[in-house]
Design a protein around this motif. Structure first.
Motif, PDB file in Angstrom:
ATOM      1  N   THR A 122     -12.582  -4.925  50.891  1.00 13.70           N
ATOM      2  CA  THR A 122     -13.002  -4.473  52.220  1.00 13.70           C
ATOM      3  C   THR A 122     -11.929  -4.673  53.286  1.00 13.70           C
ATOM      4  N   MET A 123     -10.879  -5.439  52.969  1.00 11.93           N
ATOM      5  CA  MET A 123      -9.815  -5.708  53.939  1.00 11.93           C
ATOM      6  C   MET A 123      -8.608  -4.799  53.754  1.00 11.93           C
ATOM      7  N   GLU A 124      -8.713  -3.808  52.865  1.00 12.48           N
ATOM      8  CA  GLU A 124      -7.545  -2.979  52.531  1.00 12.48           C
ATOM      9  C   GLU A 124      -6.985  -2.260  53.748  1.00 12.48           C
ATOM     10  N   LYS A 125      -7.858  -1.689  54.581  1.00 13.81           N
ATOM     11  CA  LYS A 125      -7.357  -0.931  55.742  1.00 13.81           C
ATOM     12  C   LYS A 125      -6.652  -1.841  56.751  1.00 13.81           C
ATOM     13  N   TYR A 126      -7.064  -3.093  56.818  1.00 12.02           N
ATOM     14  CA  TYR A 126      -6.413  -4.022  57.744  1.00 12.02           C
ATOM     15  C   TYR A 126      -5.056  -4.473  57.204  1.00 12.02           C
ATOM     16  N   LYS A 127      -4.925  -4.502  55.890  1.00 15.64           N
ATOM     17  CA  LYS A 127      -3.626  -4.815  55.281  1.00 15.64           C
ATOM     18  C   LYS A 127      -2.607  -3.739  55.640  1.00 15.64           C
ATOM     19  N   GLU A 128      -3.023  -2.481  55.560  1.00 11.40           N
ATOM     20  CA  GLU A 128      -2.128  -1.372  55.895  1.00 11.40           C
ATOM     21  C   GLU A 128      -1.730  -1.420  57.373  1.00 11.40           C
TER      22      GLU A 128
ATOM     23  N   PHE B 261       8.998  -8.681  55.244  1.00 13.43           N
ATOM     24  CA  PHE B 261       7.587  -8.991  55.490  1.00 13.43           C
ATOM     25  C   PHE B 261       6.734  -7.738  55.312  1.00 13.43           C
ATOM     26  N   LYS B 262       7.189  -6.614  55.876  1.00 14.66           N
ATOM     27  CA  LYS B 262       6.455  -5.357  55.787  1.00 14.66           C
ATOM     28  C   LYS B 262       6.313  -4.909  54.345  1.00 14.66           C
ATOM     29  N   VAL B 263       7.380  -5.041  53.575  1.00 17.19           N
ATOM     30  CA  VAL B 263       7.353  -4.634  52.166  1.00 17.19           C
ATOM     31  C   VAL B 263       6.384  -5.511  51.375  1.00 17.19           C
TER      32      VAL B 263
ATOM     33  N   SER C  20      -8.437 -10.925  40.227  1.00 20.33           N
ATOM     34  CA  SER C  20      -8.680 -11.836  41.349  1.00 20.33           C
ATOM     35  C   SER C  20      -7.895 -13.144  41.187  1.00 20.33           C
ATOM     36  N   TYR C  21      -7.765 -13.900  42.291  1.00 21.39           N
ATOM     37  CA  TYR C  21      -7.042 -15.175  42.318  1.00 21.39           C
ATOM     38  C   TYR C  21      -7.527 -15.974  43.516  1.00 21.39           C
ATOM     39  N   GLY C  22      -7.194 -17.261  43.535  1.00 22.26           N
ATOM     40  CA  GLY C  22      -7.615 -18.111  44.647  1.00 22.26           C
ATOM     41  C   GLY C  22      -6.744 -17.920  45.865  1.00 22.26           C
ATOM     42  N   PHE C  23      -5.475 -18.323  45.778  1.00 23.87           N
ATOM     43  CA  PHE C  23      -4.518 -18.173  46.872  1.00 23.87           C
ATOM     44  C   PHE C  23      -3.145 -17.904  46.281  1.00 23.87           C
ATOM     45  N   LYS C  24      -2.372 -17.033  46.959  1.00 23.36           N
ATOM     46  CA  LYS C  24      -0.994 -16.770  46.546  1.00 23.36           C
ATOM     47  C   LYS C  24      -0.091 -16.768  47.769  1.00 23.36           C
ATOM     48  N   HIS C  25       0.966 -17.581  47.681  1.00 22.67           N
ATOM     49  CA  HIS C  25       1.989 -17.590  48.724  1.00 22.67           C
ATOM     50  C   HIS C  25       2.943 -16.442  48.426  1.00 22.67           C
ATOM     51  N   GLU C  26       2.947 -15.436  49.289  1.00 20.87           N
ATOM     52  CA  GLU C  26       3.701 -14.202  49.028  1.00 20.87           C
ATOM     53  C   GLU C  26       5.132 -14.239  49.572  1.00 20.87           C
ATOM     54  N   LEU C  27       5.307 -14.764  50.782  1.00 20.51           N
ATOM     55  CA  LEU C  27       6.623 -14.716  51.427  1.00 20.51           C
ATOM     56  C   LEU C  27       6.820 -15.941  52.302  1.00 20.51           C
TER      57      LEU C  27
ATOM     58  N   MET D 161       2.782  -4.569  52.038  1.00 25.37           N
ATOM     59  CA  MET D 161       2.416  -3.300  51.404  1.00 25.37           C
ATOM     60  C   MET D 161       2.297  -3.441  49.891  1.00 25.37           C
ATOM     61  N   GLU D 162       3.138  -4.268  49.282  1.00 26.03           N
ATOM     62  CA  GLU D 162       3.137  -4.415  47.826  1.00 26.03           C
ATOM     63  C   GLU D 162       1.964  -5.255  47.321  1.00 26.03           C
ATOM     64  N   SER D 163       1.367  -6.050  48.172  1.00 32.41           N
ATOM     65  CA  SER D 163       0.287  -6.939  47.741  1.00 32.41           C
ATOM     66  C   SER D 163      -0.988  -6.136  47.505  1.00 32.41           C
ATOM     67  N   PRO D 164      -1.486  -6.084  46.259  1.00 28.68           N
ATOM     68  CA  PRO D 164      -2.670  -5.280  45.959  1.00 28.68           C
ATOM     69  C   PRO D 164      -3.953  -5.994  46.374  1.00 28.68           C
ATOM     70  N   VAL D 165      -4.971  -5.186  46.656  1.00 24.02           N
ATOM     71  CA  VAL D 165      -6.267  -5.774  46.982  1.00 24.02           C
ATOM     72  C   VAL D 165      -6.994  -6.147  45.703  1.00 24.02           C
ATOM     73  N   SER D 166      -7.957  -7.029  45.833  1.00 26.91           N
ATOM     74  CA  SER D 166      -8.741  -7.471  44.695  1.00 26.91           C
ATOM     75  C   SER D 166     -10.212  -7.529  45.134  1.00 26.91           C
ATOM     76  N   ALA D 167     -11.037  -8.265  44.406  1.00 27.54           N
ATOM     77  CA  ALA D 167     -12.457  -8.365  44.753  1.00 27.54           C
ATOM     78  C   ALA D 167     -13.056  -9.593  44.091  1.00 27.54           C
ATOM     79  N   ASN D 168     -14.217 -10.000  44.597  1.00 32.45           N
ATOM     80  CA  ASN D 168     -14.951 -11.108  43.984  1.00 32.45           C
ATOM     81  C   ASN D 168     -16.433 -10.770  43.983  1.00 32.45           C
ATOM     82  N   LEU D 169     -17.272 -11.669  43.484  1.00 30.86           N
ATOM     83  CA  LEU D 169     -18.679 -11.348  43.266  1.00 30.86           C
ATOM     84  C   LEU D 169     -19.563 -11.677  44.471  1.00 30.86           C
TER      85      LEU D 169
END
Length: 683
Positions: free
Chosen positions: A160-166, A242-244, A226-233, A247-255
């Motif tokens: 549900t947060m995909e549009k905010y990531k973009e 930062f922008k790249v 899915s995953y708990g937490f990931k330090h990306e940059l 954009m490269e970080s894919p969305v996931s989901a949980n239950l």
């Protein structure tokens, strides 16, 4: 007799009784006050030098004198010593250790651009504090120009947060541009989270583990596992990177609905080296999510019972390795660690302010000091405005904090930017600009002597919230006299008939002996062997032996025991106790103080005969509607702050009301009734 005569007689009789009551009222007050021991009596009841120095404003006479001179009161107030001087005790034998302060580091304030800033002065001091005696220090603060800023953006990457990531990716350059206007020394980092990959937080069926967005036989959307937490940059000045990464970080989901927000927050705060938090920088952490959060205890639903250890657990790829090994952290743990690491959290909610999720994080923000909350709106430009606004609010105010132990009290007083304002108890100031110098008058008091000798040495840090600069205060709590040290005592002293140790001018008798000079033998004081002497009377005019609370033998009072072992008589003449003080709420000294010799010795922050009066005006100062700069006007300028509460004034038949005398005034119908009519009516 007529009705009028009867009524008049009744009225005059009541007036007579009322006037009689007023006549005797001063005597009642005097009798009540007489029950309270004065400072001289409180000092005189202390039987050792150590106890004397642990009593505020008392001094000890260590003269090795007995006989007639031995009748002197060993512990008296400083005032009495100043009045009587050598008539009481030779000055060379008087032990009075006062609070002392030594400044160890005192570099001037400096905020020159490009140089290492100094925003606090002084930087290090050493204090020797006596119990229950205050010491005041002046601390200066000035905001540095172009102070470094670290911003770590922590985003919920559920579907549900995909549009905010973009939107965040698109706004990266605008975010940098906005922050560069505030400081040229700006770094940006990025991390993401979803939730624990275990039932009931996530669907653990193989199909859903592979694709958490799987909806049936044919999935219309693919999500990353899915995953708990990931330090990306890690924090960097490369905004394009930062922008790249965003954009490269894919969305996931949980239950379930809540996310692992607190797991991610804890790792982002405590993983200092991995994130790249700089020591000399303001630390901003933006948490963006559209869902509520799991809290400590929720992990038990998945069989995870190990509490969160508040440590960093990241692998080489930046994943949180203990997601399935430890429970979620508690709010208290997040609060504690954000303070320790000087991290200011900004909750950025896509939900509008009236929604349930926004209110959840609003409540969380009120608990975690130094945090704030706002919404993300429109096309996302609000994210940039939000961060800029929160940063400007952060740097335009200063809020002092410390790591004091439970037995040391620290109070802050300031006039903030208004030099003509009355000095008030207040730990924060707003509306600051570069070049402004704020002074805080800090009052420190040790109100207990720890039984653990190591705890009498403390290192206290006083610092502005969100800044890694502090005033280091080395504190030594004075609880003992130098003459009580082993090397200064005399074993089997001739002054003690070689039956005891001479310490600070008095005899500590060996077992089986007692008396001022250990001249008497025996183990028990008994009423049957009571030897009434003048030495057991509190004064020449007193007729009571041991104040009526004990037995006298060989000139020494043995205080009576109470049925309740917590209640004791004490003092040279058993004149003191710890239970006869006034009560509040059926508690001696209202639970906010100790009963010492018939008087309540209130804990810091409380005063009054029963310690039920709050000694603060901070609760009488209304908060600003914008939650930014706070007004320092007590009771809105329309009342007095008494015991921590506003008592509103009345003027021209108008009285304001409310907690801060802020509510609209109403006119009162002021009918005048003579006092004796009111008294008669009450009868």
């Amino acid at each position: 007799m007529s009705r009028l005569d009867v009524a008049t007689g009744f009225s005059l009789q009541n007036v007579y009784y009322f006037l009689l009551f007023l006549l005797f009222l001063p005597f009642v007050i005097i009798l009540v006050s007489a029950e309270q021991k004065d400072p001289d009596s409180l000092c005189a009841s202390q039987e050792t030098c150590g106890k004397c120095l642990q009593t505020s404003k008392c001094v000890w006479c260590s003269t090795n004198a007995f006989g007639m001179n031995g009748q002197i009161v060993r512990c008296v107030t400083r005032d009495k010593f100043q009045r009587e001087g050598n008539l009481w005790c030779k000055r060379s034998d008087v032990i009075d250790i006062a609070n002392t302060m030594t400044i160890l580091e005192n570099l001037p304030l400096s905020s020159s651009k490009g140089q290492n800033p100094i925003q606090l002065q002084p930087q290090r001091i050493k204090l020797r504090l006596r119990r229950d005696e205050e010491h005041r220090i002046i601390l200066k603060y000035s905001q540095a120009e172009d102070y470094p800023v670290d911003l770590y953006y922590l985003m919920d990457l559920s579907a549900t947060m995909e549009k905010y990531k973009e939107k965040l990716s698109e706004l990266a350059l605008k975010l940098e541009e906005a922050m560069r206007k505030l400081t040229s020394n700006f770094l940006l980092g990025f991390g993401s989270f979803v939730d624990k990959v275990v039932l009931p937080m996530s669907n653990t069926h193989p199909k859903w583990l592979e694709n958490p967005c799987y909806t049936g036989s044919r999935s219309l959307k693919f999500c990353a596992p899915s995953y708990g937490f990931k330090h990306e940059l890690s924090l960097t000045d490369n905004v394009t990177l930062f922008k790249v990464k965003v954009m490269e970080s894919p969305v996931s989901a949980n239950l379930d609905l809540p996310e692992g927000s607190l797991d991610a927050l804890m790792q982002a705060i405590v993983c200092t080296n991995e994130i790249g938090w700089r020591e000399k920088a303001r630390h901003l952490l933006v948490l963006s999510t559209d869902a509520s959060y799991h809290i400590a205890g929720d992990g038990k639903l998945a069989g995870i019972v190990e509490p969160n250890d508040c440590q960093c657990h990241l692998d080489e790829e930046g994943y949180y390795t203990h997601s399935l090994l430890q429970d979620y952290p508690s709010i208290a743990q997040i609060h504690k660690k954000s303070r320790e690491h000087n991290v200011n959290i900004i909750f950025a909610s896509p939900r509008k302010k009236h929604t349930r999720v926004y209110k959840i994080y609003q409540n969380l923000s009120e608990i975690i000091s130094g945090s704030s909350i706002d919404t993300m709106e429109g096309k996302g430009q609000n994210i940039v405005a939000l961060i800029s606004r929160q940063y400007e609010q952060l740097v335009s105010s200063v809020s002092m904090m410390d790591n004091k132990p439970s037995f040391i009290d620290v109070k802050y007083y300031s006039r903030c930017l208004n030099a003509t304002e009355k000095l008030m108890e207040w730990h924060e100031c707003g509306g600051l600009r570069v070049g402004n110098v704020i002074e805080f008058e800090i009052v420190l008091k040790a109100f207990e002597c720890p039984t653990n000798l190591a705890e009498r040495q403390q290192i206290l840090q006083i610092r502005p919230r969100g800044i890694n600069e502090s005033l280091i205060v080395e504190i030594e709590i004075i609880c003992d006299c130098p003459c009580e040290r082993k090397e200064n005592t005399e074993l089997n002293s001739s002054e003690c008939r070689e039956r005891g140790t001479l310490t600070c001018g008095i005899c500590s008798c060996n077992e089986g002996f007692y008396g001022k000079q250990c001249e008497c033998e025996g183990h028990e004081f008994g009423l049957g062997s009571q030897n009434v002497t003048e030495d057991c009377k509190a004064s020449n005019t007193s007729t009571e032996i041991c104040s009526g609370h004990g037995a006298c033998k060989c000139g020494v009072c043995n205080c009576a025991k109470r049925q309740n072992p917590q209640e004791v008589f004490y003092g040279k003449y058993c004149e003191c106790d710890n239970f006869s003080c006034k009560r509040s709420g059926e508690e001696v000294c209202g639970k906010h103080g100790k009963c010492e010799c018939g008087r309540c010795n209130c804990r810091p922050g409380f005063s009054g005969e029963t310690c039920d009066c709050k000694e603060t005006n901070s609760t009488c100062i209304p908060p600003s509607r914008e939650n930014a700069e706070k007004s320092l006007t007590i009771c809105s300028g329309r009342g007095d702050c008494i015991c921590g509460k506003c008592h509103c004034h009345e003027k021209d038949k108008i009285r304001y009301s409310g907690n801060f005398c802020e509510e609209c005034p109403v006119r009162k119908n002021r009918n005048f009734f003579p006092l004796f009519y009111i008294y008669q009516a009450s009868i």
